[in-house]
Motif scaffolding. Structure first.
Motif, PDB file in Angstrom:
ATOM      1  N   GLU A   1       0.944  -1.181  -0.005  1.00 15.51           N
ATOM      2  CA  GLU A   1       0.027   0.089  -0.021  1.00 15.51           C
ATOM      3  C   GLU A   1       0.664   1.286   0.175  1.00 15.51           C
ATOM      4  O   GLU A   1       0.610   2.238  -0.821  1.00 15.51           O
ATOM      5  CB  GLU A   1      -0.778  -0.101   1.424  1.00 15.51           C
ATOM      6  CG  GLU A   1      -1.800   0.938   1.548  1.00 15.51           C
ATOM      7  CD  GLU A   1      -2.411   1.010   3.045  1.00 15.51           C
ATOM      8  OE1 GLU A   1      -2.914  -0.161   3.431  1.00 15.51           O
ATOM      9  OE2 GLU A   1      -2.437   1.860   3.671  1.00 15.51           O
ATOM     10  N   LEU A   2       1.928   1.078   0.803  1.00 18.47           N
ATOM     11  CA  LEU A   2       2.993   2.386   0.964  1.00 18.47           C
ATOM     12  C   LEU A   2       3.516   2.668  -0.604  1.00 18.47           C
ATOM     13  O   LEU A   2       3.545   3.772  -1.024  1.00 18.47           O
ATOM     14  CB  LEU A   2       3.972   2.337   1.929  1.00 18.47           C
ATOM     15  CG  LEU A   2       5.139   3.115   1.878  1.00 18.47           C
ATOM     16  CD1 LEU A   2       4.800   4.546   2.189  1.00 18.47           C
ATOM     17  CD2 LEU A   2       6.321   2.571   2.948  1.00 18.47           C
ATOM     18  N   VAL A   3       3.813   1.661  -1.236  1.00 19.00           N
ATOM     19  CA  VAL A   3       4.731   1.894  -2.628  1.00 19.00           C
ATOM     20  C   VAL A   3       3.592   2.253  -3.545  1.00 19.00           C
ATOM     21  O   VAL A   3       3.868   3.167  -4.314  1.00 19.00           O
ATOM     22  CB  VAL A   3       5.176   0.244  -3.106  1.00 19.00           C
ATOM     23  CG1 VAL A   3       5.585   0.528  -4.611  1.00 19.00           C
ATOM     24  CG2 VAL A   3       6.323  -0.150  -2.242  1.00 19.00           C
ATOM     25  N   GLY A   4       2.224   1.960  -3.326  1.00 21.11           N
ATOM     26  CA  GLY A   4       1.263   2.451  -4.284  1.00 21.11           C
ATOM     27  C   GLY A   4       1.017   3.925  -4.024  1.00 21.11           C
ATOM     28  O   GLY A   4       1.079   4.671  -4.912  1.00 21.11           O
TER      29      GLY A   4
ATOM     30  N   VAL B   1       7.068   9.540   5.384  1.00 24.01           N
ATOM     31  CA  VAL B   1       7.419  10.014   6.726  1.00 24.01           C
ATOM     32  C   VAL B   1       6.068   9.750   7.213  1.00 24.01           C
ATOM     33  O   VAL B   1       5.790   9.590   8.671  1.00 24.01           O
ATOM     34  CB  VAL B   1       7.947  11.611   7.086  1.00 24.01           C
ATOM     35  CG1 VAL B   1       7.854  11.888   8.432  1.00 24.01           C
ATOM     36  CG2 VAL B   1       9.471  11.408   6.272  1.00 24.01           C
ATOM     37  N   ALA B   2       4.993  10.373   6.793  1.00 28.61           N
ATOM     38  CA  ALA B   2       3.419  10.448   7.403  1.00 28.61           C
ATOM     39  C   ALA B   2       3.185   8.918   7.660  1.00 28.61           C
ATOM     40  O   ALA B   2       2.374   8.505   8.606  1.00 28.61           O
ATOM     41  CB  ALA B   2       2.690  10.875   6.479  1.00 28.61           C
ATOM     42  N   TYR B   3       3.484   8.017   6.511  1.00 28.90           N
ATOM     43  CA  TYR B   3       3.108   6.704   6.722  1.00 28.90           C
ATOM     44  C   TYR B   3       3.818   6.079   8.020  1.00 28.90           C
ATOM     45  O   TYR B   3       3.168   5.423   8.607  1.00 28.90           O
ATOM     46  CB  TYR B   3       3.612   5.845   5.406  1.00 28.90           C
ATOM     47  CG  TYR B   3       3.250   4.273   5.457  1.00 28.90           C
ATOM     48  CD1 TYR B   3       1.894   4.125   4.873  1.00 28.90           C
ATOM     49  CD2 TYR B   3       4.080   3.440   5.796  1.00 28.90           C
ATOM     50  CE1 TYR B   3       1.651   2.656   5.049  1.00 28.90           C
ATOM     51  CE2 TYR B   3       3.751   2.232   5.739  1.00 28.90           C
ATOM     52  CZ  TYR B   3       2.665   1.704   5.385  1.00 28.90           C
ATOM     53  OH  TYR B   3       2.313   0.359   5.433  1.00 28.90           O
ATOM     54  N   VAL B   4       5.334   6.219   8.008  1.00 23.91           N
ATOM     55  CA  VAL B   4       6.013   5.587   9.301  1.00 23.91           C
ATOM     56  C   VAL B   4       5.341   6.319  10.536  1.00 23.91           C
ATOM     57  O   VAL B   4       5.288   5.423  11.383  1.00 23.91           O
ATOM     58  CB  VAL B   4       7.571   6.004   8.972  1.00 23.91           C
ATOM     59  CG1 VAL B   4       8.128   5.725  10.092  1.00 23.91           C
ATOM     60  CG2 VAL B   4       7.828   5.340   7.592  1.00 23.91           C
TER      61      VAL B   4
ATOM     62  N   HIS C   1       2.462   6.942  10.931  1.00 20.28           N
ATOM     63  CA  HIS C   1       1.150   6.332  11.517  1.00 20.28           C
ATOM     64  C   HIS C   1       1.298   4.870  11.700  1.00 20.28           C
ATOM     65  O   HIS C   1       0.295   4.155  12.154  1.00 20.28           O
ATOM     66  CB  HIS C   1      -0.020   6.608  10.340  1.00 20.28           C
ATOM     67  CG  HIS C   1      -0.455   7.922  10.356  1.00 20.28           C
ATOM     68  ND1 HIS C   1      -0.203   8.815   9.458  1.00 20.28           N
ATOM     69  CD2 HIS C   1      -1.034   8.662  11.103  1.00 20.28           C
ATOM     70  CE1 HIS C   1      -0.701  10.051   9.782  1.00 20.28           C
ATOM     71  NE2 HIS C   1      -1.448   9.888  10.950  1.00 20.28           N
ATOM     72  N   HIS C   2       2.318   4.283  11.235  1.00 20.05           N
ATOM     73  CA  HIS C   2       2.484   2.658  11.240  1.00 20.05           C
ATOM     74  C   HIS C   2       3.965   2.397  11.723  1.00 20.05           C
ATOM     75  O   HIS C   2       4.605   1.602  11.285  1.00 20.05           O
ATOM     76  CB  HIS C   2       2.374   2.163   9.953  1.00 20.05           C
ATOM     77  CG  HIS C   2       0.985   2.299   9.129  1.00 20.05           C
ATOM     78  ND1 HIS C   2       0.755   3.501   8.379  1.00 20.05           N
ATOM     79  CD2 HIS C   2      -0.087   1.665   9.100  1.00 20.05           C
ATOM     80  CE1 HIS C   2      -0.367   3.641   8.026  1.00 20.05           C
ATOM     81  NE2 HIS C   2      -1.078   2.299   8.392  1.00 20.05           N
ATOM     82  N   PRO C   3       4.188   2.946  13.137  1.00 27.75           N
ATOM     83  CA  PRO C   3       5.703   2.797  13.483  1.00 27.75           C
ATOM     84  C   PRO C   3       5.901   1.518  13.759  1.00 27.75           C
ATOM     85  O   PRO C   3       7.001   0.990  13.231  1.00 27.75           O
ATOM     86  CB  PRO C   3       5.629   3.672  14.725  1.00 27.75           C
ATOM     87  CG  PRO C   3       4.219   3.748  15.214  1.00 27.75           C
ATOM     88  CD  PRO C   3       3.530   3.886  13.936  1.00 27.75           C
ATOM     89  N   ALA C   4       4.996   0.598  14.143  1.00 31.34           N
ATOM     90  CA  ALA C   4       5.300  -0.745  14.641  1.00 31.34           C
ATOM     91  C   ALA C   4       5.665  -1.535  13.237  1.00 31.34           C
ATOM     92  O   ALA C   4       6.593  -2.440  13.366  1.00 31.34           O
ATOM     93  CB  ALA C   4       4.279  -1.425  15.479  1.00 31.34           C
TER      94      ALA C   4
END
Lengths: 145, 145
Positions: free
Chosen positions: B5-8, B30-33, B35-38
């Motif tokens: 999903e991130l690559v998309g 950075v926003a993705y990370v 929101h999904h740090p784990a």
């Protein structure tokens, strides 16, 4: 163990300027990896957080980072979050470029050392965001104690 | 899977300039990370060469690297070994700074994005080693198609 030997070899010589210590550290690191590629690949690529190789990898990185930050602080570099993050990021940059170079050695070892050396100064200059202050620090970095 | 999903989400918008694509890619990453740090920590810290997370991690990195190199080549950047190595190294720089920032968030997310964005231009300028040529490419990078 071989990687502890590397940390020993990388210990900065207090008679040198921070710039010379840095250049010498990059040269030693690249030469070490070029002579022990399998060892280095194992440490970086097969390390996980929980195992010994992961601990070793983080120890090498944090030791190098602390030496570099100590040299920079001595030259008047302010220890802002941007500067410490940039030093961590540069260590990752160096590891990655050395790994890519091992896979595909499309430049000489001297050129690779030069690329990593230029990178750290560019990143530090950008982390500081004040060209005048950077020029003064850059001069101090070249000065022997 | 979340990282696909991130690559998309990171796929460059062809209506934007390479500089806008890059800025948007860093912001999304950075926003993705954040929101999904784990998830992100699992992919980076616990991946090994042989397992699925390792493959996923390398796929994300090489996809990002190819998009970035395509944008740069379109702006006239010569695809020398120093340039391609610097792009690989910068991706490692960004991953490491984002990881350190997750551990110790001592700056805002906007400041972190700015640090990563400045870093890529500084590293590319240094990889090129010709200030005049870099100025022309830097202008082309800002140009929309």
């Amino acid at each position: 163990m071989a990687a502890e030997e590397l940390v020993g070899q990388l210990a900065p010589d207090p008679a040198l300027s921070p710039a010379e210590q840095l250049r010498s550290g990059i040269e030693t690191f690249v030469a070490y990896v070029a002579h022990h590629p399998a060892m280095y690949l194992a440490v970086v690529r097969f390390s996980k957080s929980g195992n010994d190789l992961g601990t070793l990898h983080r120890t090498v990185r944090s030791t190098l980072g602390e030496w570099l930050l100590t040299g920079l602080a001595g030259a008047g570099m302010p220890m802002t979050p941007a500067v410490t993050l940039s030093v961590s990021g540069w260590l990752a940059f160096m590891e990655e470029t050395v790994l890519s170079w091992l896979d595909q050695p499309q430049m000489t070892r001297v050129e690779l050392v030069g690329l990593c050396e230029r990178a750290v100064y560019q990143l530090l200059a950008g982390a500081l965001d004040d060209p005048q202050q950077w020029q003064e620090i850059r001069t101090a970095i070249e000065r022997r104690p």
